[in-house]
Design an enzyme around this catalytic site. Structure first.
Site, PDB file in Angstrom:
ATOM      1  N   ARG A  95      57.636 -34.092  17.930  1.00 49.50           N
ATOM      2  CA  ARG A  95      56.672 -33.067  17.391  1.00 49.50           C
ATOM      3  C   ARG A  95      55.202 -33.727  17.784  1.00 49.50           C
ATOM      4  O   ARG A  95      55.017 -34.812  17.789  1.00 49.50           O
ATOM      5  CB  ARG A  95      56.705 -33.018  15.984  1.00 49.50           C
ATOM      6  CG  ARG A  95      56.620 -34.458  15.089  1.00 49.50           C
ATOM      7  CD  ARG A  95      57.126 -33.974  13.578  1.00 49.50           C
ATOM      8  NE  ARG A  95      56.328 -32.937  12.926  1.00 49.50           N
ATOM      9  CZ  ARG A  95      55.229 -33.549  12.283  1.00 49.50           C
ATOM     10  NH1 ARG A  95      54.925 -34.836  12.337  1.00 49.50           N
ATOM     11  NH2 ARG A  95      54.316 -32.507  11.502  1.00 49.50           N
ATOM     12  N   LEU A  96      54.455 -32.642  17.736  1.00 49.06           N
ATOM     13  CA  LEU A  96      52.868 -32.905  18.054  1.00 49.06           C
ATOM     14  C   LEU A  96      52.429 -32.012  16.644  1.00 49.06           C
ATOM     15  O   LEU A  96      52.956 -31.009  16.239  1.00 49.06           O
ATOM     16  CB  LEU A  96      52.232 -32.226  19.168  1.00 49.06           C
ATOM     17  CG  LEU A  96      52.612 -32.858  20.425  1.00 49.06           C
ATOM     18  CD1 LEU A  96      51.965 -32.190  21.548  1.00 49.06           C
ATOM     19  CD2 LEU A  96      52.209 -34.585  20.372  1.00 49.06           C
ATOM     20  N   ASP A  97      51.522 -32.685  15.799  1.00 45.91           N
ATOM     21  CA  ASP A  97      51.251 -32.108  14.486  1.00 45.91           C
ATOM     22  C   ASP A  97      50.413 -30.675  14.767  1.00 45.91           C
ATOM     23  O   ASP A  97      49.979 -30.581  16.045  1.00 45.91           O
ATOM     24  CB  ASP A  97      50.528 -32.771  13.557  1.00 45.91           C
ATOM     25  CG  ASP A  97      51.539 -33.890  13.022  1.00 45.91           C
ATOM     26  OD1 ASP A  97      52.391 -33.359  12.255  1.00 45.91           O
ATOM     27  OD2 ASP A  97      51.603 -34.977  13.264  1.00 45.91           O
ATOM     28  N   ARG A  98      50.016 -30.003  13.784  1.00 45.50           N
ATOM     29  CA  ARG A  98      49.456 -28.609  14.164  1.00 45.50           C
ATOM     30  C   ARG A  98      48.184 -28.692  14.749  1.00 45.50           C
ATOM     31  O   ARG A  98      47.944 -27.832  15.725  1.00 45.50           O
ATOM     32  CB  ARG A  98      49.301 -27.981  12.487  1.00 45.50           C
ATOM     33  CG  ARG A  98      48.593 -26.690  12.746  1.00 45.50           C
ATOM     34  CD  ARG A  98      48.783 -26.065  11.145  1.00 45.50           C
ATOM     35  NE  ARG A  98      48.046 -26.740  10.182  1.00 45.50           N
ATOM     36  CZ  ARG A  98      46.515 -26.631  10.064  1.00 45.50           C
ATOM     37  NH1 ARG A  98      46.137 -25.816  10.907  1.00 45.50           N
ATOM     38  NH2 ARG A  98      45.806 -27.393   9.027  1.00 45.50           N
ATOM     39  N   GLU A 130      48.731 -34.466  12.066  1.00 44.46           N
ATOM     40  CA  GLU A 130      48.019 -33.218  11.320  1.00 44.46           C
ATOM     41  C   GLU A 130      48.359 -33.651   9.848  1.00 44.46           C
ATOM     42  O   GLU A 130      49.365 -34.162   9.512  1.00 44.46           O
ATOM     43  CB  GLU A 130      48.975 -32.076  11.603  1.00 44.46           C
ATOM     44  CG  GLU A 130      48.599 -30.951  10.686  1.00 44.46           C
ATOM     45  CD  GLU A 130      49.826 -30.586   9.822  1.00 44.46           C
ATOM     46  OE1 GLU A 130      49.631 -30.014   8.788  1.00 44.46           O
ATOM     47  OE2 GLU A 130      50.908 -31.029  10.179  1.00 44.46           O
TER      48      GLU A 130
END
Length: 429
Positions: free
Chosen positions: A213-216, A389
């Site tokens: 995942r990459l944060d928002r 994020e």
């Protein structure tokens, strides 16, 4: 807090939104997608439970994101932002062991603290909160494994209206360039305005599995798998550090030349809010930084960040520890809530060293919350390649916790030089 002050702040925040956006968000005729009336009570009972949906998805007999879910609402675009028309949604959870024998009202008041007891009382009495599909009162006790449902009218924050570019596509993987402001998967207040929902709706990719995942607020290369086995295999490779990840961050100040390593442990201070800090009682982690360039005009540096572990907010916290936070970080940056609080506490500490006439002192004004839709609309425009994020409303730690006194030996001179959180005249009030 004075309710009239909150109402005034909310109205001011809403007035900053375009008229056509507030019309859509507030018009009673457009509260539900496609102009339909609110779904009848029976819809709550007819929906398959979350467990049933998971079982079907594991069998491969249904899409990860179904046509029914995509039909719940629709998007509309305004001023560079992607909005979701408000829609009805039913949260579902099976009773946990510690809930059995307690009243439904008590469980909501103690386990779900986002709203007031009066809110939950009204929801139960109106039938929006149900037990085993039936209307109950506040004194009804929860039985073992009973299904609890909570029907709400959902208002998602807007995100940036950016094209999601496909970098590469194979039989196993889809590689995309993730834009900032968009969460990868449904989380918190975001659901349809998440990456996987947007791809399902606009590119008919209904069965994508997250590899990592990459944060928002983070942009960059993201891997999505076309089935669960591929996702698990690549996720394990990342977990075993057989895959190297490099982040690029724009940070405040003239970052030291050369390669710097930070191995400060990180402690989770508020698990439900996702707030972490450097603390000797935390879990071990390490990040390697290397300056790429410095811009004297903006007094910012471009830094390569190579995490050697995977703690939440690791890069952001380690950069803050060095006194070079990410330039537009809304939480750990110099203009963030943490830095503002640190500056205020430092000023109070300095003032305490000299006698002050109590009649000349005033308590700091309590910050009033802005309207969620207006605040999130402004936040959606934040463009950052920061690696993590955090929710918008983070708790504020005491000043001594922001930049710990313990230092990494080879970095002590940089920490000492940059550790003081001074007020910044360019930071908005």
């Amino acid at each position: 807090m004075d309710g009239s002050v909150v109402a005034s702040e909310t109205q001011d925040a809403k007035s900053s939104l375009p008229d056509r956006v507030t019309d859509v968000l507030e018009s009673p005729t457009q509260l539900v997608s496609n102009g339909k009336d609110a779904p009848p009570d029976s819809d709550v009972l007819e929906r398959p439970t979350k467990r049933a949906r998971i079982r079907e998805r594991r069998k491969g007999t249904t899409d990860l994101i179904s046509q029914e879910e995509m039909a719940e609402t629709e998007y509309f675009l305004a001023d560079g932002l992607r909005y979701v028309r408000p829609y009805y949604y039913v949260f579902q959870v099976h009773a946990k062991g510690r809930w059995v024998g307690r009243t439904l009202f008590e469980v909501y008041c103690t386990e779900f603290t986002a709203h007031s007891p009066e809110y939950y009382r009204k929801k139960i009495e109106s039938g929006d909160i149900r037990l085993a599909g039936r209307r109950v009162d506040c004194t009804t006790k929860i039985g073992e494994n009973e299904l609890i449902t909570h029907r709400i009218h959902r208002h998602e924050p807007p995100v940036m209206d950016c094209q999601i570019r496909v970098v590469a596509s194979t039989d196993e993987l889809l590689v995309i360039d993730k834009p900032p402001s968009i969460p990868v998967h449904p989380s918190g207040r975001y659901r349809h305005n998440s990456l996987v929902f947007i791809l399902a709706r606009e590119q008919q990719l209904n069965n994508l599995h997250s590899v990592h995942r990459l944060d928002r607020l983070t942009s960059g290369v993201l891997l999505l798998a076309r089935n669960a086995k591929v996702a698990a295999r690549h996720a394990q490779a990342i977990k075993d550090f057989n895959v190297k990840k490099v982040y690029v961050a724009r940070v405040d100040g003239d970052f030291p030349a050369g390669e710097l390593e930070v191995d400060q442990p990180i402690l989770v201070q508020a698990p439900r809010l996702g707030f972490n800090e450097c603390n000797e009682d935390g879990k071990p982690c390490k990040t390697v930084f290397e300056r790429h360039a410095y811009d004297p005009a903006s007094d910012t540096s471009i830094v390569y960040c190579r995490p050697q572990s995977g703690r939440t907010h690791q890069i952001r916290i380690h950069l803050q520890y060095l006194g070079h936070p990410i330039a537009n970080d809304p939480v750990y940056g110099r203009c963030g809530k943490q830095a503002a609080k640190a500056a205020a506490l430092k000023a109070v500490s300095e003032a305490a060293k000299t006698p002050v006439d109590a009649s000349e002192t005033t308590a700091p004004a309590e910050q009033t919350p802005h309207d969620d839709d207006a605040a999130d609309a402004a936040d959606a425009g934040t463009q950052s390649r920061a690696p993590d994020e955090a929710p918008a409303d983070e708790p504020v730690a005491p000043a001594e916790q922001l930049i710990p006194t313990q230092t990494v030996s080879q970095l002590s001179k940089f920490v000492n030089k940059n550790s003081a959180a001074e007020p910044d005249p360019d930071c908005p009030d």
